[in-house]
Motif scaffolding. Structure first.
Motif, mmCIF file in Angstrom:
data_model
loop_
_atom_site.group_PDB
_atom_site.id
_atom_site.type_symbol
_atom_site.label_atom_id
_atom_site.label_comp_id
_atom_site.label_asym_id
_atom_site.label_seq_id
_atom_site.Cartn_x
_atom_site.Cartn_y
_atom_site.Cartn_z
ATOM 1 N N UNK A 110 0.852 -1.183 0.000
ATOM 2 C CA UNK A 110 0.000 0.000 0.000
ATOM 3 C C UNK A 110 0.895 1.243 0.000
ATOM 4 N N UNK A 111 0.300 2.392 -0.267
ATOM 5 C CA UNK A 111 1.068 3.634 -0.214
ATOM 6 C C UNK A 111 1.662 3.840 1.181
ATOM 7 N N UNK A 112 0.894 3.526 2.208
ATOM 8 C CA UNK A 112 1.388 3.670 3.588
ATOM 9 C C UNK A 112 2.556 2.720 3.850
ATOM 10 N N UNK A 113 2.512 1.517 3.299
ATOM 11 C CA UNK A 113 3.617 0.568 3.479
ATOM 12 C C UNK A 113 4.864 1.031 2.724
ATOM 13 N N UNK A 114 4.687 1.624 1.559
ATOM 14 C CA UNK A 114 5.837 2.174 0.823
ATOM 15 C C UNK A 114 6.471 3.294 1.640
ATOM 16 N N UNK A 115 5.641 4.194 2.182
ATOM 17 C CA UNK A 115 6.172 5.281 3.003
ATOM 18 C C UNK A 115 6.896 4.744 4.238
ATOM 19 N N UNK A 116 6.367 3.703 4.868
ATOM 20 C CA UNK A 116 7.021 3.111 6.043
ATOM 21 C C UNK A 116 8.371 2.509 5.656
ATOM 22 N N UNK A 117 8.427 1.854 4.517
ATOM 23 C CA UNK A 117 9.686 1.258 4.047
ATOM 24 C C UNK A 117 10.717 2.353 3.788
ATOM 25 N N UNK A 118 10.298 3.426 3.148
ATOM 26 C CA UNK A 118 11.208 4.542 2.905
ATOM 27 C C UNK A 118 11.647 5.183 4.220
ATOM 28 N N UNK A 119 10.742 5.283 5.183
ATOM 29 C CA UNK A 119 11.102 5.839 6.495
ATOM 30 C C UNK A 119 12.180 4.987 7.152
ATOM 31 N N UNK A 120 12.044 3.673 7.046
ATOM 32 C CA UNK A 120 13.068 2.783 7.622
ATOM 33 C C UNK A 120 14.406 3.004 6.930
ATOM 34 N N UNK A 121 14.405 2.996 5.600
ATOM 35 C CA UNK A 121 15.664 3.177 4.862
ATOM 36 C C UNK A 121 16.325 4.482 5.286
ATOM 37 N N UNK A 122 15.553 5.562 5.303
ATOM 38 C CA UNK A 122 16.094 6.868 5.654
ATOM 39 C C UNK A 122 16.596 6.922 7.095
ATOM 40 N N UNK A 123 15.970 6.155 7.965
ATOM 41 C CA UNK A 123 16.354 6.181 9.381
ATOM 42 C C UNK A 123 17.739 5.599 9.621
ATOM 43 N N UNK A 124 18.261 4.871 8.661
ATOM 44 C CA UNK A 124 19.579 4.236 8.827
ATOM 45 C C UNK A 124 20.714 5.112 8.322
ATOM 46 N N UNK A 125 20.389 6.194 7.628
ATOM 47 C CA UNK A 125 21.432 7.040 7.044
ATOM 48 C C UNK A 125 22.132 7.893 8.089
ATOM 49 N N UNK A 126 23.416 8.125 7.872
ATOM 50 C CA UNK A 126 24.117 9.087 8.730
ATOM 51 C C UNK A 126 23.496 10.478 8.576
ATOM 52 N N UNK A 127 23.766 11.326 9.533
ATOM 53 C CA UNK A 127 23.166 12.658 9.580
ATOM 54 C C UNK A 127 23.362 13.439 8.275
ATOM 55 N N UNK A 128 24.559 13.399 7.712
ATOM 56 C CA UNK A 128 24.850 14.176 6.493
ATOM 57 C C UNK A 128 23.924 13.783 5.353
ATOM 58 N N UNK A 129 23.773 12.495 5.091
ATOM 59 C CA UNK A 129 22.925 12.018 4.000
ATOM 60 C C UNK A 129 21.449 12.286 4.303
ATOM 61 N N UNK A 130 21.078 12.078 5.542
ATOM 62 C CA UNK A 130 19.693 12.304 5.962
ATOM 63 C C UNK A 130 19.303 13.767 5.734
ATOM 64 N N UNK A 131 20.153 14.677 6.160
ATOM 65 C CA UNK A 131 19.850 16.098 6.028
ATOM 66 C C UNK A 131 19.875 16.543 4.566
ATOM 67 N N UNK A 132 20.810 16.024 3.781
ATOM 68 C CA UNK A 132 20.857 16.358 2.355
ATOM 69 C C UNK A 132 19.558 15.937 1.674
ATOM 70 N N UNK A 133 19.137 14.704 1.928
ATOM 71 C CA UNK A 133 17.931 14.186 1.290
ATOM 72 C C UNK A 133 16.701 14.951 1.754
ATOM 73 N N UNK A 134 16.662 15.371 2.993
ATOM 74 C CA UNK A 134 15.532 16.167 3.496
ATOM 75 C C UNK A 134 15.456 17.498 2.749
ATOM 76 N N UNK A 135 16.608 18.113 2.479
ATOM 77 C CA UNK A 135 16.620 19.381 1.740
ATOM 78 C C UNK A 135 16.134 19.158 0.302
#
Length: 144
Positions: A110-135
């Motif tokens: 589902x769309x919600x499951x895709x968003x949850x999967x992406x949230x998990x992937x993003x949660x593993x990134x170091x701060x630099x990558x996380x902040x870059x992708x957020x921008x």
């Protein structure tokens, strides 16, 4: 190791009031995404998001191997809406003419499951990558 990184990032995500395409990110969604990633993504992208070997070189069939989703790959260069579309529609559904083994998960997740999967992937990134992708995602704005 990836699970430890995920839980280390949860606090940052929650305090930053993080969202993926307008949906708030919570520890529960990250845990759900961890399970969904293991079931649907790890067989190609690796259990620790390391991708397939030689992921920058085409396979014999001319298609590209699955890239890593960790900081060594390029996933974090893409906005949330791009990552969502690539996951839902598959690469060839988003980039016409591009041959890829990446399946479309529409009708599987589902769309919600895709968003949850992406949230998990993003949660593993170091701060630099996380902040870059957020921008990158902020510049594009939420997808409606």
């Amino acid at each position: 190791m990836a699970a430890a990184a995920a839980f280390a990032q949860v606090n940052r995500s929650e305090t930053a009031d993080a969202a993926i395409l307008g949906a708030p990110v919570t520890a529960q969604k990250i845990a759900q995404g961890n399970e969904l990633y293991a079931q649907n993504c790890a067989s190609c992208h690796g259990p620790d998001m390391e991708g397939q070997p030689d992921w920058k070189r085409p396979l014999k069939n001319g298609r590209m191997p699955a890239p890593p989703h960790d900081e060594t790959g390029h996933t974090w260069h893409h906005s949330d809406s791009q990552l969502f579309a690539l996951t839902k529609q598959g690469v060839s559904g988003v980039v016409p003419g591009y041959e890829s083994d990446m399946p479309a998960f529409e009708g599987i997740l589902t769309d919600a499951e895709i968003r949850a999967t992406l949230a998990y992937i993003k949660s593993t990134w170091p701060k630099r990558q996380y902040e870059y992708q957020a921008k990158v995602s902020d510049r594009e704005g939420p997808e409606e």
